[in-house]
Scaffold this active site. Structure first.
Site, short mmCIF file in Angstrom:
data_model
loop_
_atom_site.label_atom_id
_atom_site.label_comp_id
_atom_site.label_asym_id
_atom_site.label_seq_id
_atom_site.Cartn_x
_atom_site.Cartn_y
_atom_site.Cartn_z
N LYS A 1 0.84 -1.42 -0.16
CA LYS A 1 0.03 -0.11 -0.15
C LYS A 1 1.03 1.20 -0.19
O LYS A 1 0.45 2.23 -0.74
CB LYS A 1 -1.05 0.02 1.09
CG LYS A 1 -2.03 -1.01 0.88
CD LYS A 1 -3.07 -0.80 2.10
CE LYS A 1 -3.95 -2.13 2.47
NZ LYS A 1 -5.25 -2.35 2.05
N GLU B 1 -2.69 6.66 8.19
CA GLU B 1 -3.27 7.51 7.30
C GLU B 1 -4.42 8.40 8.21
O GLU B 1 -4.66 7.77 9.37
CB GLU B 1 -4.04 6.66 6.32
CG GLU B 1 -3.98 6.52 5.31
CD GLU B 1 -4.63 5.48 4.50
OE1 GLU B 1 -4.04 4.89 3.42
OE2 GLU B 1 -5.95 5.33 4.66
N HIS C 1 -15.08 -3.51 7.96
CA HIS C 1 -14.28 -3.07 6.47
C HIS C 1 -14.66 -4.32 5.59
O HIS C 1 -13.63 -4.14 4.75
CB HIS C 1 -12.64 -2.89 6.92
CG HIS C 1 -12.65 -1.83 8.13
ND1 HIS C 1 -13.11 -0.43 7.81
CD2 HIS C 1 -11.85 -1.74 9.28
CE1 HIS C 1 -12.96 0.02 9.04
NE2 HIS C 1 -12.07 -0.47 9.85
N ARG D 1 -6.75 -8.25 -9.25
CA ARG D 1 -7.59 -9.66 -9.58
C ARG D 1 -8.79 -9.36 -9.98
O ARG D 1 -9.24 -8.24 -9.89
CB ARG D 1 -7.37 -10.40 -8.43
CG ARG D 1 -7.94 -9.63 -7.12
CD ARG D 1 -8.23 -10.45 -6.03
NE ARG D 1 -8.30 -9.64 -4.66
CZ ARG D 1 -9.43 -9.15 -4.17
NH1 ARG D 1 -10.62 -9.29 -4.93
NH2 ARG D 1 -9.26 -8.34 -3.22
P1 ADP Z 1 -8.12 -3.92 2.91
O1 ADP Z 1 -6.95 -4.02 1.88
O2 ADP Z 1 -7.57 -4.52 4.19
O3 ADP Z 1 -9.40 -4.50 2.40
P2 ADP Z 1 -8.68 -1.01 2.68
O4 ADP Z 1 -7.74 -0.08 2.39
O5 ADP Z 1 -8.97 -1.44 1.19
O6 ADP Z 1 -8.11 -2.48 3.27
O7 ADP Z 1 -9.90 -0.50 3.23
C1 ADP Z 1 -10.90 -1.25 3.60
C2 ADP Z 1 -12.20 -0.36 4.05
O8 ADP Z 1 -11.55 0.36 5.24
C3 ADP Z 1 -12.56 0.64 3.53
O9 ADP Z 1 -13.52 0.21 2.18
C4 ADP Z 1 -13.11 1.61 4.35
O10 ADP Z 1 -14.14 1.04 4.68
C5 ADP Z 1 -12.01 1.44 5.36
N1 ADP Z 1 -10.98 2.50 5.25
C6 ADP Z 1 -9.74 2.08 4.94
N2 ADP Z 1 -8.92 3.33 5.04
C7 ADP Z 1 -9.73 4.25 5.48
C8 ADP Z 1 -9.47 5.72 5.67
N3 ADP Z 1 -8.20 6.44 5.80
N4 ADP Z 1 -10.39 6.42 6.21
C9 ADP Z 1 -11.78 5.97 6.66
N5 ADP Z 1 -11.92 4.64 6.40
C10 ADP Z 1 -10.81 3.70 5.75
#
Ligand code: ADP
Length: 508
Positions: free
Chosen positions: A120, A204, A239, A296
């Protein structure tokens, strides 16, 4: 670029996605090879494929994750290509490299693109260079809570500690104030290490009230990249997505164009080839930020297929053959509205506890505009070894309102006995005034804890009648109707799976 023939594909996966891939292969006249663990001998993907090979005991680490055995089976069965599906080895660069080194075609992006986007922090850097907005955060992994504190004092709380190698919501911790930082730092780091073998974490800004909007992209080996519109995936628990739809109510044509261009830029920045998904978070002011790229096929890809009429698996195979896409952005038509509900064998009211056991009866909703992608049938078992997803119920209709009605109708028809499901939860969400109005963000479920309990009394009566009818036609069911007409805490009757006395756990 030379055309590469693909006549036989090994599907390195199980369940609904394996079935989904086999179906397209059959339409394309491509032979299929399924693999299965000892727990999956009678699963639909095994029965549907042209050939099937046992690859090991039930735990994934000893079967579906054994890249050496998968390559061996591909050799033995004379497959030319491997489709990884999602999960398992789909985003392991080492695996796609091994596939290519073994003289096989990996149906997915290059190992370089997977590596770049799988980290990431690296992906964020790449996006910043490409001019794609990213969520404010540290550029590099952090080594001490003090670095997170420094970031937070500049950007304010709450912040989110995240695993660089993250996925599936693991290794993530929201931190509301400085006092929580040290323990969240330790917890995220050890979870990241345990889940991904990589303990690097970064921090973040935790966006308030964000919506998750992602774009499907397709890229060929000749430099063409297009996007196939967005999917709104804000209805999540911990999430993890539950309901996805396209289009998103907050994305208008101008925003779609800007986000679509950013998604295409993201793909170009890492030299991406094949199908991929660029995820964004959108804030209250409809400003969007790159979140990550999934390299993917996505669980929720059918929503895009129904809206564009494009078979994404067929396109993945064409691209892997080095065929050009043969169309440009302006050729892509997006019509109507599609919604997907993930049907899980779990009990939402009991901490989403997976509900394992044998499926005694299964008849998903059907009829006009309804597609049910599933990898289990009656007689199969939901085991502790794999994700408890039963199926993905997807509908298409001309408008969002019609699609909502259609999904409610199809969920109402869905018959399943033997395991508890999240169907009542899906129904409650679809009927919630805020969901209907399109007024929601990723915190929807957390903000509406009561939704886990809301069941309409008339629907319960109806379900009770269906359950009684089913019980009469299935005399082998254990303890049928044992809890019939029992009152729940809120004075209402149990929903169908409770009436049948098969709910995992209890809340009486
Ligand atoms: P993963 O790869 O573990 O699925 P992601 O980065 O894709 O993690 O994030 C999954 C979910 O987590 C997002 O859809 C959102 O709901 C929440 N999320 C991730 N980053 C943030 C952020 N900076 N602020 C608020 N919610 C977040």
């Amino acid at each position: 670029m030379k055309h590469r023939p693909i006549k036989k594909i090994l599907i390195a996966n199980r369940g609904e996605i394996a079935v989904r891939i086999i179906r397209t292969c059959r339409e394309l006249g491509i032979q299929t090879v399924a693999v299965f663990s000892e727990a999956d001998r009678t699963m639909p993907h095994v029965l549907l494929a042209d050939e099937a090979y046992l690859i090991g005991p039930p735990p994934s680490a000893e079967s579906y994750l054994r890249s050496d055995i998968l390559i061996e089976v591909a050799g033995k069965s004379k497959a030319d290509a491997i489709h990884p599906g999602y999960g398992f080895l789909s985003e392991k660069a080492q695996f796609s490299r091994l596939v290519s080194d073994s003289g096989l075609i990996f149906i997915g992006p290059s190992p370089e693109a997977v590596t770049m986007m799988g980290d990431k922090t690296e992906a964020r850097k790449l996006m910043m260079e490409a001019g794609v907005p990213v969520v404010p955060g540290t550029k590099d992994p952090i080594s001490a809570p003090a670095e997170a504190a420094a970031f937070a004092s500049e950007h304010g709380y709450p912040v989110l500690i995240k695993a660089a190698a993250g996925g599936g919501g693991k290794g993530m911790r929201v931190v509301a104030e400085e006092a929580e930082l040290p323990s969240a730092f330790r917890a995220a780091k050890s979870e990241a290490l345990a889940s991904f073998g990589d303990g690097r974490i970064f921090v973040e800004k935790y966006l308030a009230e964000p919506r998750h909007v992602e774009f499907q992209i397709l890229a060929d080996a000749h430099g063409s990249v297009v996007h196939l519109g967005e999917r709104e995936c804000s209805i999540q628990r911990r999430h993890q997505k539950i309901i996805e739809e396209s289009p998103s109510v907050i994305v208008d044509e101008a925003m779609r164009k800007r986000m679509g261009e950013a998604a295409v830029m993201a793909a170009q920045a890492c030299g991406y080839v094949n199908a991929g998904t660029v995820e964004f978070l959108v804030d209250r002011d409809r400003k969007f930020y790159f979140l990550e790229m999934n390299t993917r096929l996505q669980v929720e890809h059918p929503v895009t297929e129904l809206r564009t009429g494009i078979d994404l698996v067929a396109e993945q195979i064409r691209v892997a053959r080095h065929e050009p896409l043969g169309y440009t952005q302006s050729d892509i038509r997006m019509n109507g509205h599609a919604i997907e509900c993930r049907i899980y064998a779990e009990d939402p009211a009991n901490s989403y506890m997976p509900s394992t056991g044998t499926i005694l009866h299964l008849k998903p909703g059907q009829g006009p505009g309804v597609r049910d992608d599933r990898g289990v049938e009656a007689g199969n078992e939901i085991s502790v070894y794999y994700d408890p997803m039963i199926s993905k119920l997807v509908v298409w209709a001309g408008t969002r309102e019609q699609a909502l009605r259609r999904m409610i109708r199809a969920l109402g028809e869905y018959e399943i006995l033997g395991v508890a499901t999240n169907i009542p939860l899906n129904l409650s969400i679809l009927r919630h005034p805020d969901f209907v109005a399109g007024n929601f963000d990723t915190h929807f479920l957390a903000l509406h804890p009561d939704i886990l309990k809301t069941q309409r009394p008339d629907e319960l009566e109806e379900m009770g009648a269906v359950a009684a009818a089913l019980a009469r036609s299935a005399p082998t069911l254990p303890e049928v109707n044992a809890n019939s007409h029992q009152q729940s805490e809120d004075g209402r009757k149990w929903h169908r799976s409770r009436i049948l006395g098969m709910q995992g756990g209890g809340r009486s």
